[in-house]
Design an enzyme around this catalytic site. Sequence first.
Site, mmCIF file in Angstrom:
data_model
loop_
_atom_site.group_PDB
_atom_site.id
_atom_site.type_symbol
_atom_site.label_atom_id
_atom_site.label_comp_id
_atom_site.label_asym_id
_atom_site.label_seq_id
_atom_site.Cartn_x
_atom_site.Cartn_y
_atom_site.Cartn_z
ATOM 1 N N ASN A 1 0.871 -1.171 0.000
ATOM 2 C CA ASN A 1 0.000 0.000 0.000
ATOM 3 C C ASN A 1 0.908 1.219 0.000
ATOM 4 O O ASN A 1 1.368 1.663 1.044
ATOM 5 C CB ASN A 1 -0.874 -0.079 1.265
ATOM 6 N N ARG B 1 -8.311 18.320 5.023
ATOM 7 C CA ARG B 1 -8.921 18.684 3.726
ATOM 8 C C ARG B 1 -10.279 19.334 3.970
ATOM 9 O O ARG B 1 -11.014 18.918 4.863
ATOM 10 C CB ARG B 1 -9.135 17.431 2.872
ATOM 11 N N HIS C 1 -11.651 5.366 -1.678
ATOM 12 C CA HIS C 1 -11.842 4.463 -0.529
ATOM 13 C C HIS C 1 -12.686 3.251 -0.911
ATOM 14 O O HIS C 1 -13.326 2.627 -0.058
ATOM 15 C CB HIS C 1 -12.559 5.175 0.655
#
Length: 410
Positions: free
Chosen positions: A7, A249, A188
């Site tokens: 990942n 964010r 996601h």
Amino acid sequence: MKILVLNAGSSSHKSSLFDLTSRTDGAGSAPTPIWRGQLDWSHQAGQVELSAHTAAGESIQEVITTDSRQEGLECLLKTLHQGSTQVIGSLSEIDAVGHRVVHGGQNYSDSVRLTEAVKTTIHDLIPLAPSHNPANLEGIEVLEQLLGDVPQIAAFDTAFHASLPAAAATYPGPYEWWEKGIRRYGFHGISHKYVARRAAELLNRDLAELKLITCHLGNGCSLAAIKEGQSIDTTMGFTPLDGLMMGSRSGSVDPGILIHLMRSEDYSADQLDHLLNKESGLLGVSGVSNDLRGVVDAIASQNPRAQLALDLFIHRLRREIGAMLASLGGVDALVFTAGMGENSPLVWEKACAAFQFLGLRLDPAKLERSPDDQDIAAADSAVRVLVIHTQEEWAIAQDCAALCQPQSGQ
Ligand code: ADP
């Protein structure tokens, strides 16, 4: 079958090795990887922090002086077969490798075996994921060099949302946007898909008959509306900046604000990028932290901006859950996952309070963090509320096993 999952992010590489042969636990739950490793480039230029640990409890941590991501990755993989964290005799024992790839564009609705053509697509999508897709490609290439012909797969964060209907996927700008690939992709997806399946298992229902709202609330936050096992709406969009307020964010803001800042304060694209991705959200509003725990601590010391940041986070979360509810036309279960979703009873309570009108009730006795996946709704609740620990790496390993099985005996 031993499967390595990689990942690779912009400033860290996380990796796990699963041994499917020695699985003794139940099929439903995710197994513990036999080895986990991490590289973190974020501390000091020219240095990488390497850490690895095994399921048996051995661990190492060291700082390596190098600029080369390839060298960092090679050092990390050495800990699989050398020293105290050794779990295999040599890298040749690895049967398959799964890579998390952030952006698969419009091309992939599922995980795929990596080929030159798939690599070219990941490369072509770099403009849409400038900090992630290059790191993903680098990981793929290093593993090719180290492992030769071992089958590798790509699991895309966008793939699960390929099923979005056109009305959910299109931005209402000029139609040319759609033709240029400027559309809602959603992210996601590996997590939303995993927790949806796990929710069906926990509810003992067929996924094909369920309406689910999955809330992935980590550093990045997104919701998905899942009907009959398919994503039909989601809050992240063309980039992972759209939708909910997040750690640092902003989530959705009036695009007119950006035009205003460009005109009146001469903001450049790079400055806006930094402002919206790194200096906004919980951090930007509270001025304290991008981590909910820091914000909650500051509220306890009467910090009004921290209180506003939490109120705003919850307001937006409720509002977007309401939007997903409308897209689905009802909901059987609300699912919380990722850092905040798995660990914050405060978020469960505050988010759910707005949906009491649906007959949704939480069980006060269950509002505590648990290492297990759990249903925290009251017995008489009209909507189930599940807290599920996301297992993205295990989900990738499962896709890897499914796609690579025929070759595994060779
Ligand atoms: P990532 O998106 O990087 O995978 P995680 O899913 O690990 O991140 O989520 C990280 C966030 O989860 C942290 O920034 C923090 O806000 C939140 N978090 C983790 N543990 C807790 C906790 N006990 N209480 C509240 N929030 C938590």
